[in-house]
Write a protein that holds these residues in place. Structure first.
Motif, PDB file in Angstrom:
ATOM      1  N   GLN A  27       0.817  -1.207   0.000  1.00 29.10           N
ATOM      2  CA  GLN A  27       0.000   0.000   0.000  1.00 29.10           C
ATOM      3  C   GLN A  27       0.854   1.263   0.000  1.00 29.10           C
ATOM      4  OE1 GLN A  27      -2.555   1.359   3.465  1.00 29.10           O
ATOM      5  NE2 GLN A  27      -4.168   0.698   2.049  1.00 29.10           N
ATOM      6  N   VAL A  28       1.885   1.295   0.836  1.00 26.64           N
ATOM      7  CA  VAL A  28       2.740   2.478   0.891  1.00 26.64           C
ATOM      8  C   VAL A  28       3.458   2.702  -0.430  1.00 26.64           C
ATOM      9  CG1 VAL A  28       4.820   3.436   1.974  1.00 26.64           C
ATOM     10  CG2 VAL A  28       3.035   2.418   3.401  1.00 26.64           C
ATOM     11  N   ASP A  29       3.991   1.638  -1.024  1.00 28.25           N
ATOM     12  CA  ASP A  29       4.676   1.782  -2.308  1.00 28.25           C
ATOM     13  C   ASP A  29       3.724   2.282  -3.389  1.00 28.25           C
ATOM     14  OD1 ASP A  29       7.002   0.919  -1.135  1.00 28.25           O
ATOM     15  OD2 ASP A  29       6.896  -1.126  -1.949  1.00 28.25           O
ATOM     16  N   ALA A  30       2.502   1.757  -3.397  1.00 31.42           N
ATOM     17  CA  ALA A  30       1.520   2.186  -4.398  1.00 31.42           C
ATOM     18  C   ALA A  30       1.100   3.638  -4.164  1.00 31.42           C
ATOM     19  CB  ALA A  30       0.310   1.259  -4.357  1.00 31.42           C
ATOM     20  N   LEU A  31       0.906   4.020  -2.904  1.00 29.73           N
ATOM     21  CA  LEU A  31       0.529   5.400  -2.598  1.00 29.73           C
ATOM     22  C   LEU A  31       1.609   6.379  -3.044  1.00 29.73           C
ATOM     23  CD1 LEU A  31      -1.013   4.943   0.968  1.00 29.73           C
ATOM     24  CD2 LEU A  31      -2.246   5.703  -1.075  1.00 29.73           C
ATOM     25  N   ASN A  32       2.842   5.997  -2.885  1.00 32.94           N
ATOM     26  CA  ASN A  32       3.942   6.873  -3.305  1.00 32.94           C
ATOM     27  C   ASN A  32       3.907   7.166  -4.802  1.00 32.94           C
ATOM     28  OD1 ASN A  32       5.553   7.691  -1.037  1.00 32.94           O
ATOM     29  ND2 ASN A  32       6.219   5.572  -0.794  1.00 32.94           N
ATOM     30  N   GLN A  33       3.274   6.295  -5.556  1.00 36.42           N
ATOM     31  CA  GLN A  33       3.205   6.478  -6.999  1.00 36.42           C
ATOM     32  C   GLN A  33       2.058   7.385  -7.442  1.00 36.42           C
ATOM     33  OE1 GLN A  33       5.592   5.203  -9.119  1.00 36.42           O
ATOM     34  NE2 GLN A  33       6.579   4.618  -7.166  1.00 36.42           N
ATOM     35  N   VAL A  34       1.031   7.540  -6.596  1.00 29.63           N
ATOM     36  CA  VAL A  34      -0.172   8.244  -7.054  1.00 29.63           C
ATOM     37  C   VAL A  34      -0.524   9.500  -6.264  1.00 29.63           C
ATOM     38  CG1 VAL A  34      -1.126   6.060  -7.894  1.00 29.63           C
ATOM     39  CG2 VAL A  34      -1.822   6.926  -5.634  1.00 29.63           C
ATOM     40  N   LEU A  35      -0.011   9.653  -5.054  1.00 30.39           N
ATOM     41  CA  LEU A  35      -0.392  10.817  -4.255  1.00 30.39           C
ATOM     42  C   LEU A  35       0.205  12.088  -4.843  1.00 30.39           C
ATOM     43  CD1 LEU A  35      -0.048   9.538  -0.561  1.00 30.39           C
ATOM     44  CD2 LEU A  35      -2.133   9.797  -1.920  1.00 30.39           C
ATOM     45  N   PRO A  36      -0.474  13.220  -4.648  1.00 29.50           N
ATOM     46  CA  PRO A  36       0.034  14.488  -5.177  1.00 29.50           C
ATOM     47  C   PRO A  36       1.386  14.853  -4.558  1.00 29.50           C
ATOM     48  CG  PRO A  36      -2.241  14.702  -4.408  1.00 29.50           C
ATOM     49  CD  PRO A  36      -1.758  13.377  -3.941  1.00 29.50           C
ATOM     50  N   ALA A  37       2.169  15.602  -5.287  1.00 31.58           N
ATOM     51  CA  ALA A  37       3.447  16.087  -4.759  1.00 31.58           C
ATOM     52  C   ALA A  37       3.207  16.879  -3.477  1.00 31.58           C
ATOM     53  CB  ALA A  37       4.143  16.958  -5.802  1.00 31.58           C
ATOM     54  N   GLY A  38       4.055  16.676  -2.482  1.00 25.60           N
ATOM     55  CA  GLY A  38       3.898  17.355  -1.202  1.00 25.60           C
ATOM     56  C   GLY A  38       3.130  16.555  -0.173  1.00 25.60           C
ATOM     57  N   SER A  39       2.668  15.359  -0.554  1.00 28.27           N
ATOM     58  CA  SER A  39       1.979  14.493   0.404  1.00 28.27           C
ATOM     59  C   SER A  39       2.986  13.848   1.350  1.00 28.27           C
ATOM     60  CB  SER A  39       1.191  13.402  -0.325  1.00 28.27           C
ATOM     61  OG  SER A  39       0.199  13.952  -1.166  1.00 28.27           O
ATOM     62  N   TYR A  40       2.487  13.426   2.520  1.00 29.62           N
ATOM     63  CA  TYR A  40       3.334  12.757   3.503  1.00 29.62           C
ATOM     64  C   TYR A  40       2.648  11.478   3.950  1.00 29.62           C
ATOM     65  CZ  TYR A  40       5.621  11.601   7.910  1.00 29.62           C
ATOM     66  OH  TYR A  40       6.266  10.939   8.926  1.00 29.62           O
ATOM     67  N   ILE A  41       3.392  10.369   3.960  1.00 33.77           N
ATOM     68  CA  ILE A  41       2.879   9.078   4.408  1.00 33.77           C
ATOM     69  C   ILE A  41       3.601   8.690   5.689  1.00 33.77           C
ATOM     70  CG2 ILE A  41       2.546   6.644   3.837  1.00 33.77           C
ATOM     71  CD1 ILE A  41       2.768   7.428   0.877  1.00 33.77           C
ATOM     72  N   ALA A  42       2.842   8.458   6.760  1.00 36.59           N
ATOM     73  CA  ALA A  42       3.417   7.975   8.016  1.00 36.59           C
ATOM     74  C   ALA A  42       3.443   6.455   7.961  1.00 36.59           C
ATOM     75  CB  ALA A  42       2.594   8.468   9.205  1.00 36.59           C
ATOM     76  N   GLU A  43       4.605   5.901   7.640  1.00 39.52           N
ATOM     77  CA  GLU A  43       4.724   4.444   7.482  1.00 39.52           C
ATOM     78  C   GLU A  43       4.820   3.781   8.851  1.00 39.52           C
ATOM     79  OE1 GLU A  43       8.039   1.379   5.716  1.00 39.52           O
ATOM     80  OE2 GLU A  43       7.511   3.134   4.497  1.00 39.52           O
ATOM     81  N   PRO A  44       3.891   2.869   9.181  1.00 36.11           N
ATOM     82  CA  PRO A  44       3.899   2.252  10.511  1.00 36.11           C
ATOM     83  C   PRO A  44       4.837   1.053  10.579  1.00 36.11           C
ATOM     84  CG  PRO A  44       2.031   1.437   9.280  1.00 36.11           C
ATOM     85  CD  PRO A  44       2.750   2.418   8.370  1.00 36.11           C
ATOM     86  N   SER A  45       5.210   0.679  11.792  1.00 36.68           N
ATOM     87  CA  SER A  45       6.008  -0.524  12.004  1.00 36.68           C
ATOM     88  C   SER A  45       5.160  -1.648  12.581  1.00 36.68           C
ATOM     89  CB  SER A  45       7.181  -0.229  12.943  1.00 36.68           C
ATOM     90  OG  SER A  45       6.716   0.318  14.179  1.00 36.68           O
ATOM     91  N   GLY A  46       3.858  -1.521  12.454  1.00 36.84           N
ATOM     92  CA  GLY A  46       2.927  -2.539  12.918  1.00 36.84           C
ATOM     93  C   GLY A  46       1.516  -1.983  12.900  1.00 36.84           C
ATOM     94  N   GLY A  47       0.580  -2.768  13.397  1.00 34.64           N
ATOM     95  CA  GLY A  47      -0.799  -2.307  13.471  1.00 34.64           C
ATOM     96  C   GLY A  47      -1.572  -2.532  12.198  1.00 34.64           C
ATOM     97  N   MET A  48      -2.492  -1.593  11.899  1.00 36.49           N
ATOM     98  CA  MET A  48      -3.436  -1.787  10.808  1.00 36.49           C
ATOM     99  C   MET A  48      -3.571  -0.603   9.870  1.00 36.49           C
ATOM    100  SD  MET A  48      -6.667  -3.686  12.626  1.00 36.49           S
ATOM    101  CE  MET A  48      -6.675  -5.479  12.767  1.00 36.49           C
ATOM    102  N   PHE A  49      -2.951   0.540  10.194  1.00 35.37           N
ATOM    103  CA  PHE A  49      -3.304   1.767   9.488  1.00 35.37           C
ATOM    104  C   PHE A  49      -2.106   2.522   8.940  1.00 35.37           C
ATOM    105  CE2 PHE A  49      -6.394   1.195  13.026  1.00 35.37           C
ATOM    106  CZ  PHE A  49      -7.486   0.821  12.249  1.00 35.37           C
ATOM    107  N   VAL A  50      -2.340   3.133   7.787  1.00 34.63           N
ATOM    108  CA  VAL A  50      -1.423   4.108   7.204  1.00 34.63           C
ATOM    109  C   VAL A  50      -2.108   5.467   7.281  1.00 34.63           C
ATOM    110  CG1 VAL A  50      -0.401   4.919   5.041  1.00 34.63           C
ATOM    111  CG2 VAL A  50      -0.175   2.522   5.700  1.00 34.63           C
TER     112      VAL A  50
END
Length: 378
Positions: free
Chosen positions: A292-315
């Motif tokens: 999901q994180v890799d795919a989001l990096n390809q489509v989100l607008p420039a200037g977006s920020y993804i908080a990548e988790p080290s566990g759990g269920m949510f991005v």
């Protein structure tokens, strides 16, 4: 209290044409159906009458022992006598809200935080004060300032794989928070439903394990995310004298948790290595998060920020300022995908560019297709 916006979105998410990144629902294909079936069968075969009878309010002793053992595994010094069984950790939140607070009392919380907790506390007339957070969770200086100014009754926190942000508080920060709390006379309510879904070998010790706060800490656990949300089993660990009051509250509201479910889960935990069972689940969820994180990096607008988790269920995602996810979600639904806008998770100063996406419910190819659909709305 108004209905949860997430619950309203869930109604839409059930549409099979929609790819849902909305709810934090474990993948049912990973449930140990046969293991639980065997546990229920064993209980009916060996003590069916007891299983179908009324039980004790604080929980069946076998399950309290099993829960205490799992709690000890986190680093907390737990005994069965200090454990109250609940019907999921949500009931634990509600019971503590009813027992510890009077209308108008102040509760400190992370901002943003778990929306259903806000609902449970809010139903009792509790006032919320938002505490600043950063990439390490609660800011100790902000917590200390709020304690001095507001004289709160308690702090509610999810320090491990927080909902909605996925943030995990580092060990050094937990020690700072414990020190601040030890210098106050307030309660700590630590909610820990996600910590067993870790993607690394590192296991963070709860704040409640710190001896400086042992006399004021309530630790909430649950099997909903790691065994089954349909089997409503959770627990509260806390000081004896207060748990007695919480038990009276439970007796006066729901009488007891399900006897058959408690006995079956107790037998399951006694005869099954749950940690071993969770190893492939953790790896599956880790792979899906990565997808999901890799795919989001390809489509989100420039200037977006993804908080990548080290566990759990949510991005957790922040979009650029020109976007409002409360409006975007309806465009996403039209495109065949759904997420949860971030604003409802805030007590104050909501961030309208934030959004929460779950990665646990769908296979990688479905996640990739859902993110592709999401990319068409920007």
């Amino acid at each position: 209290m108004p209905p949860s916006p997430i619950r309203e979105l869930f109604k839409i998410a059930h549409d099979p044409a929609i790819i849902s990144f909305a709810g934090g629902h474990p993948d049912e294909k990973l449930f140990d159906v046969e293991g639980l079936k065997a546990a229920y069968t064993h209980v009916f075969d060996t003590q069916g009458g007891r299983a179908m009878q009324y039980g004790v309010t604080d929980g069946e002793w076998e399950l309290r022992q099993a829960a205490a053992q799992r709690i000890r595994g986190t680093g907390i010094s737990a005994e069965a006598s200090n454990v109250l069984i609940t019907s999921g950790s949500q009931q634990g939140i509600s019971l503590l809200a009813h027992t510890l607070f009077n209308p108008g009392d102040v509760l400190l919380c992370e901002n943003p935080t778990f929306m259903s907790a806000l609902q449970a506390f809010g139903m009792h007339g509790i006032e919320f004060v938002a505490i600043d957070t950063d990439e390490g969770g609660l800011v100790p200086e902000a917590l200390e300032a709020a304690i001095q100014y507001y004289r709160p009754k308690a702090l509610y926190t999810i320090p491990t794989f927080q909902n909605p942000t996925g943030i995990t508080m580092p060990a050094s920060r937990r020690e700072q928070i414990a020190q601040v709390l030890s210098e106050s006379d307030m309660w700590l309510i630590e909610d820990d439903p996600y910590s067993e879904l870790r993607f690394t070998e590192e296991r963070m010790q709860p704040i409640s394990a710190d001896p400086r706060v042992a006399d004021r800490a309530f630790y909430l656990g649950s099997l909903s995310k790691v065994l089954s949300p349909g089997v409503r089993i959770g627990w509260i660990h806390g000081p004896d004298e207060i748990l007695e009051r919480v038990t009276v509250t439970k007796q006066g509201t729901v009488i007891q948790s399900s006897t058959i479910d408690q006995l079956a889960v107790a037998h399951y935990l006694e005869t099954t290595n749950l940690d071993k069972k969770l190893e492939p689940v953790r790896e599956t969820y880790r792979q899906r998060m990565r997808t999901q994180v890799d795919a989001l990096n390809q489509v989100l607008p420039a200037g977006s920020y993804i908080a990548e988790p080290s566990g759990g269920m949510f991005v957790w995602v922040y979009l650029p300022e020109r976007y409002d996810t409360s409006e975007l979600v309806y465009k996403a639904i039209d495109a065949g995908v759904i997420f949860v806008p971030g604003a409802p998770f805030y007590m104050e100063n909501p961030n309208h560019q934030s959004m929460r996406l779950t990665f646990v419910s769908a296979e990688p190819d479905v996640i990739e297709e859902g993110v592709r659909r999401l990319g068409t709305i920007f």
